[in-house]
Scaffold this motif. Sequence first.
Motif, PDB file in Angstrom:
ATOM      1  N   ASP A 619       0.844  -1.213   0.000  1.00  0.00           N
ATOM      2  CA  ASP A 619       0.000   0.000   0.000  1.00  0.00           C
ATOM      3  C   ASP A 619       0.872   1.254   0.000  1.00  0.00           C
ATOM      4  O   ASP A 619       0.566   2.234  -0.696  1.00  0.00           O
ATOM      5  N   HIS A 620       1.949   1.221   0.789  1.00  0.00           N
ATOM      6  CA  HIS A 620       2.854   2.373   0.824  1.00  0.00           C
ATOM      7  C   HIS A 620       3.524   2.571  -0.536  1.00  0.00           C
ATOM      8  O   HIS A 620       3.600   3.703  -1.045  1.00  0.00           O
ATOM      9  N   ILE A 621       4.008   1.481  -1.114  1.00  0.00           N
ATOM     10  CA  ILE A 621       4.637   1.555  -2.433  1.00  0.00           C
ATOM     11  C   ILE A 621       3.650   2.118  -3.460  1.00  0.00           C
ATOM     12  O   ILE A 621       4.001   2.992  -4.267  1.00  0.00           O
ATOM     13  N   ASP A 622       2.415   1.643  -3.406  1.00  0.00           N
ATOM     14  CA  ASP A 622       1.396   2.135  -4.347  1.00  0.00           C
ATOM     15  C   ASP A 622       1.110   3.621  -4.147  1.00  0.00           C
ATOM     16  O   ASP A 622       0.883   4.360  -5.118  1.00  0.00           O
ATOM     17  N   SER A 623       1.112   4.065  -2.894  1.00  0.00           N
ATOM     18  CA  SER A 623       0.857   5.490  -2.634  1.00  0.00           C
ATOM     19  C   SER A 623       1.978   6.352  -3.208  1.00  0.00           C
ATOM     20  O   SER A 623       1.729   7.451  -3.716  1.00  0.00           O
ATOM     21  N   LYS A 624       3.204   5.852  -3.151  1.00  0.00           N
ATOM     22  CA  LYS A 624       4.332   6.596  -3.723  1.00  0.00           C
ATOM     23  C   LYS A 624       4.256   6.584  -5.254  1.00  0.00           C
ATOM     24  O   LYS A 624       4.586   7.585  -5.912  1.00  0.00           O
ATOM     25  N   ARG A 625       3.831   5.467  -5.822  1.00  0.00           N
ATOM     26  CA  ARG A 625       3.658   5.394  -7.277  1.00  0.00           C
ATOM     27  C   ARG A 625       2.594   6.409  -7.735  1.00  0.00           C
ATOM     28  O   ARG A 625       2.758   7.091  -8.747  1.00  0.00           O
ATOM     29  N   GLN A 626       1.537   6.489  -6.955  1.00  0.00           N
ATOM     30  CA  GLN A 626       0.465   7.427  -7.304  1.00  0.00           C
ATOM     31  C   GLN A 626       0.962   8.866  -7.219  1.00  0.00           C
ATOM     32  O   GLN A 626       0.672   9.691  -8.099  1.00  0.00           O
TER      33      GLN A 626
END
Length: 647
Positions: A619-626
Amino acid sequence: MANLREIKDITICESTTEMLIKGRADNVSTAFDRADDIKPCPIGALQACCKHCFMGPCRLSSKAPYEKVGVCGANIDVFQARGFGRIVAAGTAAHSDHGREMSELFLSVAKGENSDYSITDVPKLMSMAKDMGVATEGREQKDIAIELGEKCLAQFGQQHGYLKLLDRAPKKRFQKWQDLNILPRGVDREVVEMMHRTHMGVDQDYKNLVLGAARCALADGWGGSMISTGLSDIMFGTPKPIEATVDLGVLEKNMVNIVVHGHEPHMLDMVCRLSTDPEMVAKAKAVGAEGINVVGMCCSGNEQLVRRGIPHAGNFMQCDSAIITGAVDAMFVDVQCIQMGLVPLSKCYHTKFITTNYRCKIEGAEHVEFHGEHGAREAGVELVTKAVENFKNRGVVQIPSKKTKMIGGFSHEAINYMLGGSFRGSYTPLNDNIINGKIRGVAGVVGCNNPRVKHDWVHAELVKELLRNDVLVVQTGCSAIAMAKLGFMQPEAALKYCGPGLREVCAAVGMPPVLHSGACVDNSRILEAVCEMVRAGGLGDDISDLPVAGAAPEYMSEKAIAIGHYFVASGVFTVFGVTFPVTEGTKFADYIFNGIEQDLGGKWAFETDPYKMAQLMIDHIDSKRQALGIHVQKERVLFDMEARRQL
């Protein structure tokens, strides 16, 4: 002991299972048994007990009214922050004292006072000299090395300014540290100051204590540990992909088996060299052995695994099992992660248990002092001779057959070369594959084993879940050995465990999906790697912008907290398992897990379930990707010649 767990609930490691069955049949005590027999103190585990003066100890229950305070008036947030700060100071001291040892050893080699070791990686010498501000143009190698050694050693006692290797950090990250006034000045100064601040009646602001602890931790990651890794590379070689074998099956029935356990690579390096010395081999054959088999254990083993490819017997919670085989003729130990319980256990199985460092003597153990700066070969000969002479005292031997091939040695330099070759070495291909979504992000999974949880299981399930979701995994320490034993450090593992994107990248490069970067002190390599990701471009201008996360699923030592805190202070989301020194529902806990992100860009999390832990990281990785705008696949555009000219 009563109420012992069934062995199937203790470990997923086949060879450890076999040895624990043997150990119980032999009626000996292991660390797993002692963990079942001694329950952790619930107050101490929550850092709700303060022993920082003698008006107490004072303890505050999480169920007590929030305004309840200790004798001095300190509240539960200060209790926790003081305890946390001292943990960080102790962990920083351990890693940095190791760095000091490597600095003193390197300086003795540079000055030509020590012929037992040498400089083996001149390009790394030149590159580290440049980073430390040492002029190299037109100078003799010896003069460069001496000045580098002196400058590295001075970083420990430096009183003003900041540690030189902090310049490796992205400019935005450096500026954040500067704005918060947490640039570490000297390694020793920050440890001393943290101990002072946590003394009764000094710092009593929990946020200020946590930021002070960040300054101390940064002195470990960007100071003592980074210096140690760099100088060790110069002396013993910078790791590059190399094949090795891991697990208890590396012990040999017809050989003199020496297990070297601890954290300093120079003693193991010397023992490895002596194991093939014709005179020592002749001694071994004279007592009926076919030769001398030297294997590593814990982190000194990891350091020489990634450099020499030496066999590795296992991680922290396999030390008991190695001795229970009855095949270990000697276990040599230096510092850190050495369990006192190994001494009485070794007496049950003929093993000579020998301490070698003046900092670490253990009641009941034999002691042979080993100093890298002088007399290393003589001490090494004495140690190896003792092991050889003990071969004839063996009793029943039972060596597990399990051993696994793996590829290790993924230093920052090796990854750079692997992605771009000699002329175009770069992290750009990695960044490109993160941007195009084939690699979702990168996770550092590191740390120890802890007998309070099922041995190796949390590491394994967490890494499986990350790989399945296209997250590339970098590992160090005992966590790395857990996954190596299970076959995750073979290129073929990508086909079995990875999502389609990561699988494609691993196949193209020919690399395993889990990269072994060295010992726990070598977490500084991961810092260098994330800095290089920022420099390569396309993923933001600070470490905190990157789609990366860290975890220590089965940690047990104070060093782990220091490592975790320097990653948080460097802008990385970091999850720990097992337990965490906080009391839920307090302002301190809320700051550590939430508010600190506003100050440092990274934050802590605590989760014991490996699947939930993986989801937190994803989830953290995805938030940074976003945030970077790379979370959706962009439409492919075919450029004509006019468009190419404009581009």
